[in-house]
Design a protein around this motif. Structure first.
Motif, short mmCIF file in Angstrom:
data_model
loop_
_atom_site.label_atom_id
_atom_site.label_comp_id
_atom_site.label_asym_id
_atom_site.label_seq_id
_atom_site.Cartn_x
_atom_site.Cartn_y
_atom_site.Cartn_z
N TRP A 61 0.79 -1.18 -0.03
CA TRP A 61 0.02 -0.12 -0.03
C TRP A 61 0.88 1.44 0.08
O TRP A 61 0.26 2.51 -0.09
N VAL A 62 2.21 1.21 0.30
CA VAL A 62 3.14 2.18 0.32
C VAL A 62 3.99 2.35 -0.87
O VAL A 62 5.18 1.92 -0.96
N PRO A 63 3.84 3.35 -1.79
CA PRO A 63 4.69 3.36 -2.99
C PRO A 63 6.01 3.70 -2.74
O PRO A 63 7.10 3.10 -3.39
N SER A 64 6.39 4.35 -1.50
CA SER A 64 7.82 4.82 -1.35
C SER A 64 8.58 3.61 -0.57
O SER A 64 9.45 4.14 -0.11
N VAL A 108 -1.26 -0.16 -5.05
CA VAL A 108 -0.75 -1.54 -5.25
C VAL A 108 0.69 -1.19 -5.77
O VAL A 108 0.76 -0.67 -6.97
N HIS A 109 1.71 -1.54 -4.92
CA HIS A 109 3.11 -1.00 -5.42
C HIS A 109 4.03 -2.15 -4.79
O HIS A 109 3.99 -2.34 -3.41
N HIS A 110 4.68 -2.83 -5.58
CA HIS A 110 5.82 -3.87 -5.09
C HIS A 110 6.89 -3.86 -5.89
O HIS A 110 6.61 -3.71 -7.38
N LEU A 111 8.21 -4.38 -5.65
CA LEU A 111 9.10 -4.88 -6.39
C LEU A 111 9.00 -6.25 -6.80
O LEU A 111 8.38 -6.98 -6.18
N GLU A 112 9.91 -6.52 -7.74
CA GLU A 112 9.97 -8.13 -7.71
C GLU A 112 10.99 -8.79 -6.93
O GLU A 112 11.87 -8.12 -6.24
#
Length: 285
Positions: free
Chosen positions: A131-134, A189-193
């Motif tokens: 939930w937190v882009p940063s 919606v924010h996540h890295l791989e």
């Protein structure tokens, strides 16, 4: 709150139309939502101190925060969350001394700006950082806030290309709903791989364990995938529609019909594949 699934989640305080959360709806699938956190716990190494200081970021209703006290019964544990509804439930059901001599308490906290106010032995987060882009930009400060030998560990959903989320985003952008809901299906919606998380933590000098798992969950009851996302991904949409009961019912009907095609019910339930991304980063002793 900050979370999906085993915890549930709230966007940052500066995000428009911050979702309101329903702890009871979120806890309807508590067994499935808790399992990834239990798997994460098994991979967290020994902490620097027996009477550890632990932070749970995005604690939600506190049900998994309480599991930390089972693992570290002497620890002093604080859960942080942005949702008043979630904090109220967590405080009512779980706050207080623990049988091992430790304690559980819960405080307001925005993951977009949270910084360790003291040295922690463990900082953990369950299904919240998406939930937190940063959030990747906070890793350095969070690792710096650990004692030598301390650990930062989290798990997040990695299923945002799955039909449950793709159909939601598609419907929000449909002509009927675009003016009120465009972007709400994917806004938070924010996540890295996994490989990117691995690179971030190794660059910070951590001993790092990163992996992913897909849980093929067998959900029960009528329209169980819809009931699942009502506790997490649908919260921004339901918040945006507010008290317009007619609009809420119409949107849920359209979404339900699409989910029934994507996730057909079988003789023993509905299969709902759910990908999770895990990371455990241990600071040098």
């Amino acid at each position: 709150m900050y979370s999906d699934t085993g915890h549930a989640g709230t966007p940052t305080s500066t995000a428009p139309s911050a979702p309101t959360w329903d702890p009871q709806q979120y806890l309807r699938h508590t067994g499935h939502r808790t399992r990834p956190f239990l798997d994460l716990l098994t991979r967290i190494p020994e902490l620097p101190r027996q009477r550890a200081r632990i932070a749970d970021l995005g604690c939600g209703p506190g049900n998994v925060t309480a599991l930390l006290a089972d693992r570290w019964p002497e620890a002093r544990i604080t859960g942080f969350d942005l949702s008043p509804e979630m904090l109220q439930t967590a405080d009512r059901n779980h706050a207080g001394p623990t049988p091992g001599g430790g304690s559980l308490d819960f405080r307001p906290g925005d993951l977009a700006s949270w910084l360790p106010e003291e040295a922690y032995d463990l900082i953990v987060s369950n299904a919240a950082l998406q939930w937190v882009p940063s959030h990747p930009g906070s890793f350095g400060a969070w690792i710096n806030g650990l004692r030598p030998g301390g650990t930062f560990a989290f798990q997040i959903p990695g299923n945002f290309k799955a039909p449950s989320h793709a159909l939601l985003a598609e419907l929000c952008d449909a002509p009927r709903w675009r003016a009120r809901l465009a972007g709400h299906g994917a806004r938070y919606v924010h996540h890295l791989e996994p490989a990117e998380y691995l690179a971030r933590f190794t660059a910070l000098g951590c001993t790092t364990d990163v992996w992913e798992s897909t849980y093929h969950q067998l959900l029960q009851g009528p329209d169980p995938v819809l009931e699942w996302v009502k506790g997490t991904a649908l919260r921004p949409v339901l918040t945006a529609l507010g008290d317009d009961r007619e609009a809420v019912d119409a949107f849920l009907t359209e979404y339900r019909d699409r989910l029934r095609v994507a996730y057909p019910s079988g003789p023993r339930g509905t299969v709902f594949p759910f990908r999770r991304i895990f990371a455990v980063a241990r600071k040098e002793a």
